[in-house]
Design a protein around this motif. Structure first.
Motif: not given
Length: 761
Positions: A325-326, A425-429, A720-724, A733-735
């Motif tokens: 998470a952030s 699978h693993h990555h965001q956005d 949907l999840t954020r890639d930051r 990862c901050a999914a």
């Protein structure tokens, strides 16, 4: 030789009777709580999606590296022979390293690959690329990016914390109160990297409850802790655990319950941290009333819980999900500080863990041994990325990034080589990831199935599964050595990852260096012999290789012994210092403080994420999305198997929603719904559940990505999840910092995730 053959997989050990051709896999007979995952690996539905011949994207075959990446994921493939595939890859690798240097090669290979210690795709590929002159690598993991970066600075490495966790038997005999942030989900504990043995978590939890251990589950969902434990569920807003922990510290400090003798002897930086908690740094005391407004946990419950923690032998547990998470470093750091405040670290049944539940092996009393490991050699290329920053790297070559206080630059990647994993699978956005994967000139994938990553490749090489080769299964703290004897013939022209890379290494002139003149059996003998020597140093005799291979399985349970985390450190911190800069627990880290990072200060701190239920954005997207580990597969592995498909709704992944939230939006149980935000949309099947708090949705990860635009048809939450990154310190990862909306779906296109690709004659 025994009449049974064994196979180790991440989710368990299997048996098969070789005297009965076609007999199904069965769980290992000594597993008290086996999982059904993986029992259908040889089913028709699974085998129909096997990669059986080398295949090349049509336009890449016509134009080579000059072909545009726009067609990746949509174009058909041409199946070719191994000789042509080997020549093409060898020539392309030589072109890239000659024209652009070895740092232009990214050896992706992220994922759990095979449980076997020799046929382990990541190790094989990295060994090959190192002999080819090196490659840009990744560090850390999607599961533990923030934790792996932070914990060595303040207490110990994540590997040591996991393998060294207090064993379950000690908890049953000594713990009075078990407080877990994020639960202890048994579905996660079905697996261990290298192979689960005896599935122990369910039995361990019930044994602890029967012995009188009281459980408190602080989580947005109730069912991530066994219902039979009579646990207290305290619902808490996602991403606010750090605020709650700080309030617990504040109350323990205010009530005079802190163990200052422990803080003075075993820790550094407690005074500065307590100044922050009391409000002396930012003007805001971290009181229970303050935390109640953030977390939605009642103030009175926070006060009482602080006193319960301080006056009982308490084990504090933090799920891995909290640091995805952030500002993901903060809950891990805060739970260490909270445990230090009550001074129970190193005592039987007290202290903290990060954490029980994510893997089966954590809390095991089995011997702590180093298993067989393939030597990967030395990588002469220094360029790297934190693993969750791959899209940033591909989209922004030459851009700067920070990691653990140091500045770095993204390399210019021309060739991506992937084996043993599925970034879709693993990555965001995922829409952003698709753009990123269109940038390299060439993508090579070694795969067993036509996964989303395989479909996005230029060249796909068919690899065998662990059932189709010989190997050694071993997992730290699982207490088993498994002779993984081949159980089935590979389909078509599939080869072992080692054999694939040996062919290409031979074309490039370093085949002998790669194989060292050993065949499969030669490597297994070497790796087992090395591990046998290490076991002997620990007083554990292992049979020679031939006896091991005939026996099939070595059970080391007789060498199990109880374990108390940090007991040596507590007994004598001078003789047994921690590996931190000070040798003690760093409640405040002077090193991290010196980095002056705005999103990761030098002590545990509350910083509101950009996306949480207290953000202004929640007015547009009023639900916090939890994308957790699925119950019917490991990540995306075997999503196409019958067990995983049986858990879907109209072929789509289920999303859990509170009944009140569903009623307010006209959503009924079983409806197909659309989740959406500014990054993308996905379809899922609604499941109404009172086990999830209002304002929260749960959509598990692992549904094979199925979309060629903003919409995912199958239910993959990472559209949907954020890639930051979690912070400029870890870049993890901050999914789980993700806000979405939900509505009934007006248009429901068919799911195509498991359709085979188009082949061109």
């Amino acid at each position: 030789m025994t009449g049974i053959r064994y196979n180790a997989a991440h989710w368990g050990v299997y048996e098969v009777d070789p005297e009965q051709p076609g007999s199904p896999l069965s769980p290992w007979r000594n597993d008290p709580s086996p999982t059904p995952i993986g029992l259908d690996q040889r089913s028709a539905g699974v085998m129909n999606l096997r990669v059986t011949k080398p295949a090349i994207r049509a336009s890449w075959r016509a134009a080579g590296h000059r072909a545009t990446g726009a067609g990746r994921g949509a174009e058909g493939f041409v199946e070719i022979g191994w000789d042509e595939a080997t020549d093409l890859i060898a020539a392309e690798l030589e072109r890239v390293r000659t024209a652009h240097g070895n740092q232009a090669i990214f050896g992706g290979s992220y994922g759990w690959a095979s449980a076997g210690r020799f046929h382990h795709a990541q190790s094989q590929l990295h060994r090959f690329l190192n002999l080819a002159g090196g490659y840009t690598r990744s560090v850390d993991s999607y599961s533990l990016g923030a934790g792996r970066a932070l914990m060595p600075e303040i207490v110990a490495s994540m590997d040591d914390l996991s393998a060294g966790a207090t064993s379950w038997d000690v908890i049953a005999h000594n713990t009075q109160l078990f407080v877990t942030f994020g639960g202890i989900p048994e579905k996660n504990a079905q697996v261990s990297p290298g192979g689960a043995g005896r599935h122990r978590v369910r039995g361990a939890l019930r044994q602890a409850a029967a012995a009188g251990v009281r459980f408190v589950n602080l989580s947005p969902v109730r069912d991530n802790l066994d219902d039979t434990l009579a646990a207290e569920w305290v619902s808490i807003r996602p991403n606010t655990d750090t605020a709650l922990m700080l309030a617990l510290v504040h109350e323990i400090d205010r009530a005079g319950l802190a163990d200052h003798a422990f803080l003075d002897r075993y820790c550094v930086g407690s005074d500065y941290f307590l100044t922050y908690v009391r409000g002396g740094i930012d003007g805001q005391p971290k009181t229970p009333a303050w935390a109640a407004s953030i977390t939605q946990v009642p103030e009175r419950r926070i006060v009482d819980l602080a006193h319960e923690i301080a006056t009982h032998r308490t084990m504090l547990n933090c799920a891995w999900s909290l640091q995805r998470a952030s500002h993901g470093e903060q809950p891990f750091w805060a739970i260490v500080a909270l445990a230090a405040m009550v001074g129970q670290i190193g005592l039987p049944g007290g202290g903290f863990a990060v954490g029980y539940g994510p893997m089966n092996a954590i809390g095991s009393a089995a011997p702590w041994l180093k298993g067989p490991t393939l030597d990967q050699g030395r990588n002469p290329v220094t360029a790297f990325i934190p693993v969750a920053r791959i899209a940033d790297m591909l989209l922004n070559p030459g851009a700067a990034f920070t990691y653990k206080g140091q500045g770095h630059t993204y390399p210019d990647i021309r060739l991506v080589w992937w084996a043993g994993g599925n970034p879709f699978h693993h990555h965001q956005d995922l829409n952003r990831l698709r753009q990123a994967f269109r940038r390299p000139e060439t993508i090579i994938v070694q795969e067993q199935y036509w996964t989303p990553m395989a479909r996005f490749a230029d060249i796909v090489l068919p690899a065998t599964t662990s059932l189709e080769r010989n190997d050694i299964g071993f997992a730290t703290r699982e207490g088993l050595y498994v002779a993984m004897r081949r159980m089935a013939d590979p389909p078509g022209e599939a080869l072992d990852d080692h054999a694939i890379l040996a062919r290409i290494a031979d074309r490039l002139g370093f085949g002998r260096a790669f194989t060292e003149g050993l065949d499969e059996t030669g490597w297994l003998r070497r790796l087992y012999g090395q591990s046998r020597s290490k076991a002997a140093e620990s007083g554990i005799p292992l049979p020679d290789f031939d006896d091991f291979w005939d026996q099939g399985l070595i059970d080391l349970s007789e060498f199990s012994s109880s374990q108390i985390a940090f007991s040596d450190f507590r007994a004598d911190p001078l003789s047994h210092p921690l590996s931190t800069p000070s040798g003690r627990i760093e409640i405040t880290s002077q090193r991290i403080l010196s980095y002056a990072l705005p999103d990761c200060p030098g002590h545990p701190a509350w910083m509101a994420p950009d996306e949480w239920l207290g953000a202004d954005l929640s007015h547009a997207f009023p639900f916090h999305l939890i994308s957790d580990q699925p119950a019917r597969r490991l990540h995306s592995q075997l999503d196409h198997a019958e067990l995983s498909r049986a858990g879907k709704i109209a072929g789509r992944e289920p999303v859990h929603i509170h009944p009140a939230d569903a009623t307010a939006r006209g959503i009924a149980d079983g409806d197909i719904v659309e989740l959406f935000n500014d990054r993308g949309r996905c379809l899922a099947g609604a499941v109404l559940s009172a086990h999830i708090m209002p304002g929260v949705l749960r959509l598990s990860t692992g549904a094979w990505a199925d979309g060629d635009g903003p919409l995912d048809r199958h239910g993959n939450p990472n559209v949907l999840t954020r890639d930051r990154g979690a912070s400029g310190f870890s870049q993890g990862c901050a999914a789980l910092s993700c806000l979405v909306g939900i509505r009934r779906a007006d248009h429901v296109p068919p799911v195509r995730a498991f359709d085979p690709p188009t082949f061109i004659a």
